[in-house]
Scaffold this motif. Structure first.
Motif: not given
Length: 564
Positions: A96, A100-101, A103, A125, A220, A222
């Protein structure tokens, strides 16, 4: 004859395959290696050892059993003969971006890639947002057709944060010295042409304030939302010969002179010109403006200027104190007592045994020898050498060579704000003084303001005194707000400008000591650049490694009016 001791046991590869399966034997350990006995002067044997030590390392992806190495997972077998390490890389990995934007998938297994495998990877993840279905279909198709490894393929993308644009000040005069060290056809540098004396005319617009713009929220992969920072206003106060527009956003010169910006304030000051050298006829100078000496400044002089100080020639063991910049065309031989203090940049050809306190950048053309340098900006000596003395520098150090072949002790301390503690104490003290004064005034006029009958019966002079105190409270409130902002800005600037690293393009000589964060290291051997010297936080030591030459320094400069 000295004995030759046996060498340790090493890895002997047992498969030609690049990819391995769980349970597959990868190789074995070499047998213990005997050495060769030696003998002493009396003919007695000096026995060599037989080494059963394993002289390489392996991780949890590998099991050692009966001298055989067995893979504990599917993946790519990697034996690094240089670093003596053995591992089985996972058949896939998911990376990532820092925010975290984004992957990225890497897949090296020979088993055809499927959507179920990718779903498992995403689940492991915690990827729940921004999955790129079209990209996943494409990567599955490509792997099934070619069987080639997939490397860092984008399969998930969130919503990037749009950063807040804080308020900023834009000047139409230079805040940083842009010194040119290029030689002419005769091999000399024309230092006079490098002088950066600036002048503005009456009614010239010299600065504007850009209002802040709040950024936009991101998210992000996630699923977490990323909020932009709260916008901060830029603060600029007029001090002398400057007026501000009604909207408090534009600043104009009230007279012709030299513009000076320092500590959130802007002024226009007069310019004093000394033709030739500074002499006994002129003596020391203390001037509420900028000072330009065409020639040299000898020893035992003091020049204090509210604005800039520009010296066309050289300086002896004198003291220069400027509210703006200092520029010296030639050298500064301080003999241990010479001093230069400035709010802006310091630019010089060379300096020897000088004590420097500079809130801007320090730019040196050839050499700094046995100097004590305290710098809030950058130390820019890309083509020059730092020899002896000590440097405390907050925002980045870029040097050709550090130390000398003679082992002259040189101390380099990056990421240090030499003014932080004293400035923090001053601001906190002033906030406390304002608080106490406010409380004192409130205790006096509070009961009167609560009961209007008491205010009505006051004599005119006493009523005026109450009004004056109310106005004083408003002034104290405004000063308190500004001082609080200055304190917040001090902490933010100290954090954001701190650069715990040193870039060396040439050599680091023995005797050079680096204190970075909590770690200190003195180099005992010569190092050749270009190298980056920084802190290894995890191991609490100083480490060094290669740098990319494109990372050469670019001092931050203020924008001009063309940016509009």
């Amino acid at each position: 004859k000295l004995p030759q001791h046996g060498v340790g046991r090493i890895f002997i590869k047992g498969t030609d395959s690049e990819f391995v399966k769980t349970g597959e034997i990868l190789g074995r350990l070499s047998p213990p290696q005997p050495g060769v006995n030696g003998s002493n002067l009396f003919g007695q044997d000096l026995l060599a050892t037989i080494s059963s030590e394993i002289v390489f390392s392996y991780d949890e992806t590998i099991l050692l059993k009966d001298d055989n190495f067995i893979a504990c997972r599917d993946g790519k077998l990697i034996y690094d003969e240089v670093n003596k390490t053995l591992t089985v890389n996972a058949p896939y990995s998911f990376e990532m971006s820092e925010d975290k934007t984004e992957g990225y998938l890497t897949y090296i297994d020979r088993i055809p890639l499927t959507k179920e495998i990718i779903s498992k990877i995403l689940s492991e993840n915690n990827v729940v947002f921004g999955v790129l279905e079209d990209q996943i279909k494409e990567v599955i198709r490509a792997h099934q057709e070619t069987k080639k490894p997939i490397k860092k393929h984008l399969i998930a993308k969130g919503i990037p944060l749009e950063e807040t644009k804080h308020g900023r000040i834009i000047f139409n005069f230079e805040q940083n010295i842009k010194r040119n060290f290029d030689e002419n056809k005769s091999g000399k540098v024309d230092h006079k042409s490098n002088n950066t004396i600036q002048n503005v005319k009456k009614d010239d617009r010299i600065a504007i304030i850009k209002k802040p713009v709040l950024g936009k929220q991101g998210r992000n992969i996630q699923g977490a939302f990323i909020s932009p920072a709260e916008p901060r206003d830029a603060v600029l106060r007029c001090v002398k010969n400057v007026r501000v527009s009604e909207n408090q956003l534009e600043f104009f010169a009230e007279k012709e002179g030299s513009p000076v910006y320092k500590h959130g304030t802007i002024s226009v000051v007069d310019l004093m010109v000394i033709n030739g050298n500074l002499s006994l006829a002129t003596g020391n100078i203390e001037f509420e403006g900028s000072v330009y000496v065409e020639g040299d400044v000898g020893s035992d002089y003091i020049i204090k200027a509210e604005g800039d100080i520009t010296i066309g020639g050289s300086v002896g063991s004198s003291t220069l104190i400027a509210g703006g910049k200092i520029q010296i065309g030639q050298g500064f031989n301080g003999r241990g007592i010479g001093k230069a203090e400035c709010v802006g940049d310091l630019s010089i050809k060379f300096m020897k045994e000088v004590n420097v306190n500079c809130e801007g950048n320090v730019i040196v053309e050839t050499e700094a020898l046995n100097c004590n340098l305290n710098i809030l900006g950058q130390l820019l000596m890309e083509k020059s050498n730092l020899i002896g003395g000590e440097v405390n520098c907050l925002s980045g150090i870029f040097v050709n060579e550090i130390g000398s072949s003679l082992g002259l002790k040189t101390r380099v301390n990056p990421g240090i704000n030499y003014l932080f503690s004293s400035r923090k104490t001053t601001l906190e003290k002033r906030i406390e003084e304002i608080k106490n004064k406010t409380l004192e005034i409130n205790n006096i006029i509070g009961p009167i303001l609560k009961d209007k009958t008491k205010l009505a019966v006051l004599q005119p002079e006493k009523r005026q005194r109450v009004i004056d105190m109310v106005n004083e409270l408003k002034t104290l409130k405004a000063e308190s707000d500004t001082t609080q902002q200055d304190l917040i800005r001090l902490f933010e600037e100290n954090k954001s400008n701190k650069v715990n690293e040193v870039v060396v393009y040439g050599k680091v000589y023995p005797g050079s000591t680096f204190k970075i964060g909590y770690s200190t290291k003195e180099f005992k051997t010569e190092l050749a650049g270009p190298i980056l010297i920084t802190e290894d936080i995890e191991n609490r030591t100083v480490r060094m490694g290669p740098i990319k030459m494109r990372n050469r320094p670019t001092p931050s400069t203020n924008q001009n009016m063309d940016d509009d």
